[in-house]
Structure formats: structure tokens, C-alpha cells
Design a protein around this motif. Structure first.
Motif, short mmCIF file in Angstrom:
data_model
loop_
_atom_site.label_atom_id
_atom_site.label_comp_id
_atom_site.label_asym_id
_atom_site.label_seq_id
_atom_site.Cartn_x
_atom_site.Cartn_y
_atom_site.Cartn_z
N GLU A 31 0.85 -1.19 0.00
CA GLU A 31 0.00 0.00 0.00
C GLU A 31 0.88 1.23 0.00
O GLU A 31 2.06 1.16 0.36
CB GLU A 31 -0.87 0.04 1.26
CG GLU A 31 -1.98 -0.95 1.32
CD GLU A 31 -3.09 -0.67 0.34
OE1 GLU A 31 -3.38 0.51 0.04
OE2 GLU A 31 -3.68 -1.65 -0.14
N ASP A 32 0.29 2.36 -0.33
CA ASP A 32 1.00 3.64 -0.22
C ASP A 32 0.90 4.12 1.23
O ASP A 32 0.30 5.13 1.53
CB ASP A 32 0.41 4.67 -1.17
CG ASP A 32 1.15 6.00 -1.07
OD1 ASP A 32 2.34 5.99 -0.73
OD2 ASP A 32 0.52 7.05 -1.32
N ALA A 33 1.47 3.33 2.13
CA ALA A 33 1.51 3.65 3.56
C ALA A 33 2.92 3.32 4.02
O ALA A 33 3.38 2.18 3.84
CB ALA A 33 0.47 2.85 4.34
N SER A 76 -1.07 6.82 2.91
CA SER A 76 -2.49 6.54 3.15
C SER A 76 -2.91 6.65 4.60
O SER A 76 -4.10 6.61 4.91
CB SER A 76 -2.85 5.14 2.64
OG SER A 76 -2.67 5.07 1.25
N GLN A 77 -1.98 6.73 5.51
CA GLN A 77 -2.29 7.03 6.91
C GLN A 77 -1.22 7.97 7.44
O GLN A 77 -0.07 7.90 7.04
CB GLN A 77 -2.43 5.78 7.76
CG GLN A 77 -1.34 4.76 7.66
CD GLN A 77 -1.66 3.51 8.47
OE1 GLN A 77 -2.80 3.18 8.75
NE2 GLN A 77 -0.62 2.81 8.88
N LEU A 118 -5.69 2.35 7.96
CA LEU A 118 -5.73 1.09 7.23
C LEU A 118 -5.79 -0.15 8.10
O LEU A 118 -5.92 -1.26 7.57
CB LEU A 118 -4.49 0.98 6.33
CG LEU A 118 -4.33 2.05 5.27
CD1 LEU A 118 -3.00 1.86 4.52
CD2 LEU A 118 -5.49 2.04 4.29
#
Length: 182
Positions: A31-33, A76-77, A118
Motif C-alpha cells: 500500500e501507499d503507507a 495513506s495514513q 488502514l
């Protein structure tokens, strides 16, 4: 002995127990986290052996450390995270050409400054306080004493529903650079 580590990691879309197989097969997705952060650790038991029953053999050079980390999540977070853990580290294992490795596992607690976006599911609200596990390898070379390359898995979870609902948690895979302090 004290040491300090700088880390960078990325969210892996997998359960903790599937990380080795999916890494080996090359089918991990992310993920983009991400997070970046720093850890400070102190060796509290500098060296001990674990004998193998019924033999004269023992695993030597093991140690126990206490480690704290401060991490900044982004992508993303977006939140801060703090961890504290007891780490068990094996003795050095020589490889080749002056390279050696040891392995460590850590158990502790993690606290996020906000509910991580997430870490839940459509059934479960993310939680700020979770169990923390760390798994790492620490690579060193004889030409750079006191400097280590450290790949690491950073895992937060509710311990199968013990302290938070199932489906709470995350797995981050990353790496860092560690330096022994004088």
C-alpha cells in the motif's frame, strides 16, 4: 552498550505468517503507507549461552535488549507511533568475506497517536493500542565495526482478539541503518 537505528518501511498487504512464503515467491503487494523513524536500544543482558540438552553444544553470544522507537507514518495514513519492546538477539553467525549476521525477535507494545486508517476492516474499527512484534536480521562487516544493515518486519496486532478485535493490525517491511554508540 547502546545503539541507535534509523528505519524506513512500507505496508505489506499480507498476514504476518504469509510474509516468508510471499517474499520467497515474489508476490508481495504493498500500500501507499510508509513510515520513517528512529529507535534507541540498550543491551540489558550482554551475553549468554543456550545449551542443547544431551550434548556439549550451546548457542553462544545471545543477548537481550530493550528498545524504544518513534515513527512517523505518511501516505495513506498519517500519524505518529511509539513502540517499546524486549528484543532477543542471537550470537553472530559468520557468513563469508568478513560478513556476519544475527537474528532478533522483539515483543512489546505499540501506541498510535491517532486511529490508523488502514488497520481495521469493514467490520472492525482500527485501534491505537496494540501488541508489537519485530523480526529482524542484523548484517555487519568486519571493515565497518559498529555499523549494521537491518532488514525488519514491524507487526502490530490485537493478538488474535486478546487485546483488540481480530482483523486489527498491520505489517510493514523495511530496513534501517544501526550504529553502536560509544
Amino acid at each position: 552498550m547502546w545503539h541507535v537505528t534509523g528505519y524506513a518501511s512500507r505496508w505489506a498487504n499480507t498476514d504476518l505468517l504469509d510474509v516468508p512464503e510471499r517474499s520467497f515467491r515474489g508476490n508481495l503487494t504493498f500500500e501507499d503507507a510508509n513510515f520513517v523513524g528512529a529507535g534507541l536500544a540498550r543491551v540489558i543482558v550482554p551475553s549468554f549461552s543456550i545449551p542443547v540438552p544431551g550434548t556439549d553444544f550451546a548457542f553462544r553470544g545471545n543477548r537481550i535488549e530493550i528498545e524504544g522507537q518513534v515513527l512517523r507514518h505518511f501516505g495513506s495514513q498519517s500519524h505518529w507511533e511509539g513502540t517499546v519492546a524486549i528484543m532477543f538477539r542471537t550470537g553472530q553467525i559468520p557468513l563469508f568475506g568478513g560478513l556476519s549476521v544475527n537474528f532478533a525477535v522483539g515483543e512489546g507494545l505499540s501506541y498510535a497517536s491517532e486511529r490508523p486508517a488502514l488497520e481495521g476492516s469493514f467490520r472492525v474499527e482500527p485501534t491505537r493500542f496494540l501488541n508489537y512484534l519485530a523480526f529482524e536480521a542484523e548484517f555487519s562487516h568486519a571493515s565497518l565495526p559498529g555499523v549494521y544493515f537491518v532488514p525488519r518486519i514491524h507487526h502490530r496486532s490485537g493478538i488474535f482478539g486478546v487485546i483488540a478485535p481480530r482483523e486489527s493490525g498491520s505489517n510493514f517491511i523495511g530496513a534501517g541503518l544501526r550504529i553502536d554508540l560509544p
